[in-house]
Design a protein around this motif. Structure first.
Motif, PDB file in Angstrom:
ATOM      1  N   ARG A  87      30.182  40.904  52.228  1.00 39.23           N
ATOM      2  CA  ARG A  87      30.546  41.002  50.725  1.00 39.23           C
ATOM      3  C   ARG A  87      32.399  41.085  50.915  1.00 39.23           C
ATOM      4  O   ARG A  87      33.566  41.500  51.089  1.00 39.23           O
ATOM      5  CB  ARG A  87      30.045  42.243  50.050  1.00 39.23           C
ATOM      6  CG  ARG A  87      29.751  41.862  48.851  1.00 39.23           C
ATOM      7  CD  ARG A  87      29.895  43.181  48.775  1.00 39.23           C
ATOM      8  NE  ARG A  87      29.819  43.313  46.476  1.00 39.23           N
ATOM      9  CZ  ARG A  87      30.347  44.770  45.865  1.00 39.23           C
ATOM     10  NH1 ARG A  87      30.596  46.288  47.134  1.00 39.23           N
ATOM     11  NH2 ARG A  87      30.998  44.683  45.328  1.00 39.23           N
ATOM     12  N   ILE A  88      32.947  39.686  50.414  1.00 37.98           N
ATOM     13  CA  ILE A  88      34.393  39.952  50.652  1.00 37.98           C
ATOM     14  C   ILE A  88      34.761  40.392  48.442  1.00 37.98           C
ATOM     15  O   ILE A  88      33.924  39.619  48.040  1.00 37.98           O
ATOM     16  CB  ILE A  88      34.487  38.547  50.099  1.00 37.98           C
ATOM     17  CG1 ILE A  88      34.818  37.982  51.242  1.00 37.98           C
ATOM     18  CG2 ILE A  88      36.317  38.092  50.063  1.00 37.98           C
ATOM     19  CD1 ILE A  88      34.879  37.008  51.601  1.00 37.98           C
ATOM     20  N   VAL A  89      35.822  40.923  48.394  1.00 40.63           N
ATOM     21  CA  VAL A  89      36.175  41.700  46.900  1.00 40.63           C
ATOM     22  C   VAL A  89      37.812  41.698  47.093  1.00 40.63           C
ATOM     23  O   VAL A  89      38.283  41.304  48.429  1.00 40.63           O
ATOM     24  CB  VAL A  89      35.862  43.300  47.007  1.00 40.63           C
ATOM     25  CG1 VAL A  89      34.022  43.327  46.886  1.00 40.63           C
ATOM     26  CG2 VAL A  89      36.707  44.012  47.781  1.00 40.63           C
ATOM     27  N   ASP A  90      37.945  41.566  45.598  1.00 39.27           N
ATOM     28  CA  ASP A  90      39.785  41.466  45.488  1.00 39.27           C
ATOM     29  C   ASP A  90      40.046  42.764  46.032  1.00 39.27           C
ATOM     30  O   ASP A  90      39.355  44.079  45.502  1.00 39.27           O
ATOM     31  CB  ASP A  90      39.821  40.801  44.292  1.00 39.27           C
ATOM     32  CG  ASP A  90      39.457  41.091  42.724  1.00 39.27           C
ATOM     33  OD1 ASP A  90      38.967  42.536  43.261  1.00 39.27           O
ATOM     34  OD2 ASP A  90      39.381  40.503  41.790  1.00 39.27           O
ATOM     35  N   ASP A  91      41.582  43.032  44.929  1.00 36.18           N
ATOM     36  CA  ASP A  91      41.988  43.727  44.637  1.00 36.18           C
ATOM     37  C   ASP A  91      41.640  45.551  43.678  1.00 36.18           C
ATOM     38  O   ASP A  91      41.877  46.434  43.501  1.00 36.18           O
ATOM     39  CB  ASP A  91      43.466  44.371  44.827  1.00 36.18           C
ATOM     40  CG  ASP A  91      43.923  43.155  43.826  1.00 36.18           C
ATOM     41  OD1 ASP A  91      43.177  42.348  42.428  1.00 36.18           O
ATOM     42  OD2 ASP A  91      45.273  42.443  43.047  1.00 36.18           O
ATOM     43  N   ARG A  92      40.025  44.373  43.149  1.00 33.27           N
ATOM     44  CA  ARG A  92      40.033  45.533  41.767  1.00 33.27           C
ATOM     45  C   ARG A  92      38.288  45.463  42.269  1.00 33.27           C
ATOM     46  O   ARG A  92      37.697  46.539  41.529  1.00 33.27           O
ATOM     47  CB  ARG A  92      40.350  44.832  40.575  1.00 33.27           C
ATOM     48  CG  ARG A  92      41.643  44.773  39.807  1.00 33.27           C
ATOM     49  CD  ARG A  92      41.676  44.405  38.714  1.00 33.27           C
ATOM     50  NE  ARG A  92      43.078  43.754  38.624  1.00 33.27           N
ATOM     51  CZ  ARG A  92      43.842  42.899  37.409  1.00 33.27           C
ATOM     52  NH1 ARG A  92      42.284  42.716  36.453  1.00 33.27           N
ATOM     53  NH2 ARG A  92      44.951  43.360  36.607  1.00 33.27           N
ATOM     54  N   GLY A  93      37.840  45.596  43.068  1.00 33.45           N
ATOM     55  CA  GLY A  93      36.823  45.882  43.604  1.00 33.45           C
ATOM     56  C   GLY A  93      35.646  44.347  43.122  1.00 33.45           C
ATOM     57  O   GLY A  93      34.062  44.417  43.224  1.00 33.45           O
ATOM     58  N   ARG A  94      35.990  43.716  42.808  1.00 29.99           N
ATOM     59  CA  ARG A  94      35.039  42.720  42.287  1.00 29.99           C
ATOM     60  C   ARG A  94      35.029  41.050  42.912  1.00 29.99           C
ATOM     61  O   ARG A  94      35.698  41.269  43.986  1.00 29.99           O
ATOM     62  CB  ARG A  94      36.148  41.290  41.190  1.00 29.99           C
ATOM     63  CG  ARG A  94      36.698  42.521  39.643  1.00 29.99           C
ATOM     64  CD  ARG A  94      37.295  41.550  39.038  1.00 29.99           C
ATOM     65  NE  ARG A  94      38.333  41.120  39.298  1.00 29.99           N
ATOM     66  CZ  ARG A  94      39.477  40.920  38.993  1.00 29.99           C
ATOM     67  NH1 ARG A  94      39.580  40.800  37.119  1.00 29.99           N
ATOM     68  NH2 ARG A  94      39.801  40.090  39.515  1.00 29.99           N
ATOM     69  N   ASP A  95      33.859  41.069  42.519  1.00 30.42           N
ATOM     70  CA  ASP A  95      32.806  40.224  44.068  1.00 30.42           C
ATOM     71  C   ASP A  95      33.836  38.668  44.708  1.00 30.42           C
ATOM     72  O   ASP A  95      34.094  38.394  42.949  1.00 30.42           O
ATOM     73  CB  ASP A  95      31.614  39.209  44.382  1.00 30.42           C
ATOM     74  CG  ASP A  95      30.654  40.539  43.939  1.00 30.42           C
ATOM     75  OD1 ASP A  95      31.494  41.461  45.600  1.00 30.42           O
ATOM     76  OD2 ASP A  95      29.693  41.070  43.630  1.00 30.42           O
TER      77      ASP A  95
END
Ligand code: FES
Length: 75
Positions: A32-40
């Protein structure tokens, strides 16, 4: 779906991250890849190339800019 698709291949659940010399990181497997805000971050391929040169116009993906910006890796 074919019969081949129904039979899990060995290591289908394995995740690997491989550094390409002077290029991106290749991520293989069901990570799973998430951005700097934890969004997928949606991904549409089993193998994706993640930029590590900082030059991409489409982060986090590699867009090939490393080939022209002089990026050199140590690995
Ligand atoms: S590693 Fe390819 S664009 Fe950065």
């Amino acid at each position: 779906m074919t019969a081949h698709d129904e039979v899990p291949r060995p290591h289908d659940d394995e995740v690997t991250l491989a550094a390409c010399p002077d290029g991106p990181l290749l991520l293989r497997g069901p990570a799973r890849i998430v951005d700097d805000r934890g969004r997928d971050v949606p991904r549409h391929r089993a193998t994706v190339a993640l930029c590590r040169c900082g030059g991409t116009a489409i982060p986090p993906w590699c867009d090939g800019t490393h080939k022209v910006n002089g990026y050199r890796s140590e690995t």
